[in-house]
Design a protein around this motif. Structure first.
Motif, PDB file in Angstrom:
ATOM      1  N   TYR A  72       0.836  -1.197   0.000  1.00  9.13           N
ATOM      2  CA  TYR A  72       0.000   0.000   0.000  1.00  9.13           C
ATOM      3  C   TYR A  72       0.868   1.242   0.000  1.00  9.13           C
ATOM      4  O   TYR A  72       1.938   1.270   0.592  1.00  9.13           O
ATOM      5  CB  TYR A  72      -0.910   0.026   1.236  1.00  9.13           C
ATOM      6  CG  TYR A  72      -2.019  -0.982   1.162  1.00  9.13           C
ATOM      7  CD1 TYR A  72      -3.235  -0.639   0.596  1.00  9.13           C
ATOM      8  CD2 TYR A  72      -1.845  -2.272   1.631  1.00  9.13           C
ATOM      9  CE1 TYR A  72      -4.264  -1.567   0.495  1.00  9.13           C
ATOM     10  CE2 TYR A  72      -2.859  -3.205   1.543  1.00  9.13           C
ATOM     11  CZ  TYR A  72      -4.063  -2.842   0.984  1.00  9.13           C
ATOM     12  OH  TYR A  72      -5.075  -3.761   0.884  1.00  9.13           O
ATOM     13  N   GLU A  73       0.408   2.257  -0.688  1.00  8.96           N
ATOM     14  CA  GLU A  73       0.967   3.606  -0.614  1.00  8.96           C
ATOM     15  C   GLU A  73      -0.159   4.441  -0.054  1.00  8.96           C
ATOM     16  O   GLU A  73      -1.142   4.713  -0.751  1.00  8.96           O
ATOM     17  CB  GLU A  73       1.406   4.105  -1.987  1.00  8.96           C
ATOM     18  CG  GLU A  73       2.748   3.580  -2.413  1.00  8.96           C
ATOM     19  CD  GLU A  73       3.267   4.240  -3.680  1.00  8.96           C
ATOM     20  OE1 GLU A  73       2.599   5.137  -4.236  1.00  8.96           O
ATOM     21  OE2 GLU A  73       4.343   3.840  -4.122  1.00  8.96           O
ATOM     22  N   GLY A  74      -0.024   4.805   1.205  1.00 11.95           N
ATOM     23  CA  GLY A  74      -1.148   5.446   1.870  1.00 11.95           C
ATOM     24  C   GLY A  74      -2.225   4.398   2.059  1.00 11.95           C
ATOM     25  O   GLY A  74      -1.962   3.304   2.561  1.00 11.95           O
ATOM     26  N   ASN A  75      -3.411   4.689   1.627  1.00  9.89           N
ATOM     27  CA  ASN A  75      -4.517   3.730   1.718  1.00  9.89           C
ATOM     28  C   ASN A  75      -4.792   3.025   0.397  1.00  9.89           C
ATOM     29  O   ASN A  75      -5.761   2.281   0.288  1.00  9.89           O
ATOM     30  CB  ASN A  75      -5.798   4.439   2.172  1.00  9.89           C
ATOM     31  CG  ASN A  75      -5.718   4.865   3.614  1.00  9.89           C
ATOM     32  OD1 ASN A  75      -4.982   4.263   4.397  1.00  9.89           O
ATOM     33  ND2 ASN A  75      -6.455   5.900   3.975  1.00  9.89           N
ATOM     34  N   ARG A  76      -3.961   3.276  -0.599  1.00  9.22           N
ATOM     35  CA  ARG A  76      -4.200   2.719  -1.933  1.00  9.22           C
ATOM     36  C   ARG A  76      -3.293   1.516  -2.194  1.00  9.22           C
ATOM     37  O   ARG A  76      -2.108   1.550  -1.887  1.00  9.22           O
ATOM     38  CB  ARG A  76      -3.946   3.783  -2.990  1.00  9.22           C
ATOM     39  CG  ARG A  76      -4.856   5.001  -2.787  1.00  9.22           C
ATOM     40  CD  ARG A  76      -4.753   5.951  -3.910  1.00  9.22           C
ATOM     41  NE  ARG A  76      -5.432   5.328  -5.051  1.00  9.22           N
ATOM     42  CZ  ARG A  76      -5.359   5.785  -6.274  1.00  9.22           C
ATOM     43  NH1 ARG A  76      -4.649   6.850  -6.556  1.00  9.22           N
ATOM     44  NH2 ARG A  76      -5.998   5.187  -7.265  1.00  9.22           N
ATOM     45  N   PRO A  77      -3.844   0.460  -2.780  1.00 13.91           N
ATOM     46  CA  PRO A  77      -3.009  -0.696  -3.136  1.00 13.91           C
ATOM     47  C   PRO A  77      -1.943  -0.297  -4.164  1.00 13.91           C
ATOM     48  O   PRO A  77      -2.197   0.542  -5.033  1.00 13.91           O
ATOM     49  CB  PRO A  77      -3.984  -1.693  -3.748  1.00 13.91           C
ATOM     50  CG  PRO A  77      -5.345  -1.136  -3.564  1.00 13.91           C
ATOM     51  CD  PRO A  77      -5.229   0.286  -3.160  1.00 13.91           C
ATOM     52  N   HIS A  78      -0.772  -0.886  -4.028  1.00  9.73           N
ATOM     53  CA  HIS A  78       0.336  -0.573  -4.938  1.00  9.73           C
ATOM     54  C   HIS A  78       1.087  -1.874  -5.235  1.00  9.73           C
ATOM     55  O   HIS A  78       1.546  -2.546  -4.321  1.00  9.73           O
ATOM     56  CB  HIS A  78       1.275   0.454  -4.306  1.00  9.73           C
ATOM     57  CG  HIS A  78       2.373   0.888  -5.216  1.00  9.73           C
ATOM     58  ND1 HIS A  78       2.187   1.787  -6.232  1.00  9.73           N
ATOM     59  CD2 HIS A  78       3.681   0.533  -5.265  1.00  9.73           C
ATOM     60  CE1 HIS A  78       3.334   1.981  -6.865  1.00  9.73           C
ATOM     61  NE2 HIS A  78       4.248   1.216  -6.298  1.00  9.73           N
TER      62      HIS A  78
END
Length: 124
Positions: A72-78
């Motif tokens: 995750y980058e922040g709350n977003r999947p990466h």
């Protein structure tokens, strides 16, 4: 006498896992970015859909050529993809065979083969 000696145009090193057009593009992209690329960047660079990219990455990952890291980058999947050491070596070996094929074809066509670059690869 080895099989290569008796069949010089068999090009045994043309690895079928790598030789597929989309996977060839993926490996070339990852070779140019040793620290890896985000899934979205690979998708854009290679002109693939999410599903096609996922499937080709799975094949490359199963073959030990790429490493896929999900986080995750922040709350977003990466998702990040990069070549493994073995993947880099196999890709370079593949390119050497492909280079030999190009040189053989140029010779068979009666043309002088292009000169090799500093890494033994064809110069552009």
């Amino acid at each position: 006498m080895s099989k290569t000696d008796s069949a010089p145009f068999s090009y045994q090193g043309l690895d079928r896992v790598i030789h597929e057009k989309a996977r060839l593009g993926l490996l070339t992209s990852l070779m140019a970015h040793p620290k890896g690329l985000a899934f979205a960047d690979l998708k854009q660079l290679c002109g693939l859909t999410d599903g096609n990219l996922s499937r080709h990455l799975a094949v490359l990952q199963d073959a030990g050529l790429v490493e896929v890291t999900k986080g995750y980058e922040g709350n977003r999947p990466h998702t990040t993809c990069r070549l493994t050491k073995a993947g880099r070596r196999r890709f370079l070996d593949y390119l050497a065979v492909l280079e030999r094929l190009v040189r053989d074809a140029a010779k068979a066509a009666g043309r002088e083969a292009p000169p090799l670059g500093r890494l033994g690869m064809l110069s552009t």
